[in-house]
Design an enzyme around this catalytic site. Sequence first.
Site, PDB file in Angstrom:
ATOM      1  N   SER A  27     -87.468 -15.638-117.205  1.00  0.00           N
ATOM      2  CA  SER A  27     -86.597 -15.768-118.367  1.00  0.00           C
ATOM      3  C   SER A  27     -87.444 -15.737-119.632  1.00  0.00           C
ATOM      4  O   SER A  27     -88.626 -16.132-119.618  1.00  0.00           O
ATOM      5  CB  SER A  27     -85.823 -17.093-118.324  1.00  0.00           C
ATOM      6  OG  SER A  27     -85.093 -17.303-119.521  1.00  0.00           O
ATOM      7  N   TYR A  74     -84.649 -26.312-117.988  1.00  0.00           N
ATOM      8  CA  TYR A  74     -84.556 -24.988-117.366  1.00  0.00           C
ATOM      9  C   TYR A  74     -85.728 -24.121-117.815  1.00  0.00           C
ATOM     10  O   TYR A  74     -86.365 -23.438-116.996  1.00  0.00           O
ATOM     11  CB  TYR A  74     -83.237 -24.323-117.744  1.00  0.00           C
ATOM     12  CG  TYR A  74     -83.171 -22.854-117.410  1.00  0.00           C
ATOM     13  CD1 TYR A  74     -82.945 -22.424-116.107  1.00  0.00           C
ATOM     14  CD2 TYR A  74     -83.340 -21.882-118.402  1.00  0.00           C
ATOM     15  CE1 TYR A  74     -82.889 -21.070-115.796  1.00  0.00           C
ATOM     16  CE2 TYR A  74     -83.282 -20.528-118.100  1.00  0.00           C
ATOM     17  CZ  TYR A  74     -83.062 -20.133-116.793  1.00  0.00           C
ATOM     18  OH  TYR A  74     -83.020 -18.796-116.494  1.00  0.00           O
ATOM     19  N   ALA A  91     -88.616 -25.050-118.665  1.00  0.00           N
ATOM     20  CA  ALA A  91     -89.839 -25.501-117.987  1.00  0.00           C
ATOM     21  C   ALA A  91     -89.945 -24.894-116.591  1.00  0.00           C
ATOM     22  O   ALA A  91     -91.036 -24.527-116.140  1.00  0.00           O
ATOM     23  CB  ALA A  91     -89.864 -27.025-117.911  1.00  0.00           C
ATOM     24  N   LYS A 116     -88.816 -22.019-115.743  1.00  0.00           N
ATOM     25  CA  LYS A 116     -89.146 -20.604-115.903  1.00  0.00           C
ATOM     26  C   LYS A 116     -90.574 -20.407-116.415  1.00  0.00           C
ATOM     27  O   LYS A 116     -91.188 -19.382-116.127  1.00  0.00           O
ATOM     28  CB  LYS A 116     -88.123 -19.925-116.811  1.00  0.00           C
ATOM     29  CG  LYS A 116     -86.727 -19.808-116.184  1.00  0.00           C
ATOM     30  CD  LYS A 116     -86.770 -19.047-114.859  1.00  0.00           C
ATOM     31  CE  LYS A 116     -85.391 -18.824-114.267  1.00  0.00           C
ATOM     32  NZ  LYS A 116     -85.422 -18.042-113.009  1.00  0.00           N
TER      33      LYS A 116
END
Length: 233
Positions: free
Chosen positions: A138, A150, A152, A154
Amino acid sequence: MNDSPVALITGGGSGIGAAVARQLLDAGHRVTVTGRGAERLQAFAEELGRPEGLLTVVGNAAEYDQVRSAVESTLKEFGRLDTVVANAGFATHDSVAAGDPAGWTEMVLTNVLGPALLIRASIDALKETRGRIVLVGSVAGHVHTPGNIYGATKWAVTGLAENARREVTEFGVGVTLISPGRVETPFWDSYGSLPPGDLLTADQLAQSIVWAIGRPAGVDVNTVVVRPIGQPN
């Protein structure tokens, strides 16, 4: 004996994974898609007319035995494995200072452990075909945003991609990290609405993934960041 290439896609019953599966099937690949929901996988197969080259496997991307079983089922059905796409993942859409920790464990296991398990389960088969590993990361794994758990996960996928590449390149296996910006998919269902501004479609992002998979033998494309025009961050 069918020599057409074979791909395994986790979280392939909807969204980005389903779009990649459709495009690979159209390009002559054989494809296994996994997901937790049997009904969703069945509906996806029905939508495509249950083509011969499609195998659906119910399984949790964060459970090693289930990931390994999906790889084994693919090899039994198709006789080879050329590409794995670690696509399964989700966001709790909350923050480290104000979020609900109840959902974080499953998100970390799916988003971070899941891709690592897929690499471990598939690497022997990929060595034989000198295949490719695609990790769906991402933009949130490259750009810091306040409190983003989230993101973190990715960031971890971003690191995993390069760490894996450094290990498996000697086996002739390629590793590509595809990092999308905002994409119009069921990813946003738990958020309650689509984010404002321009969004990619799942098909547009899938084109980039299929492009990376289709690079010539010996060519390793490592990091591809894909944003919709108009997304500044």
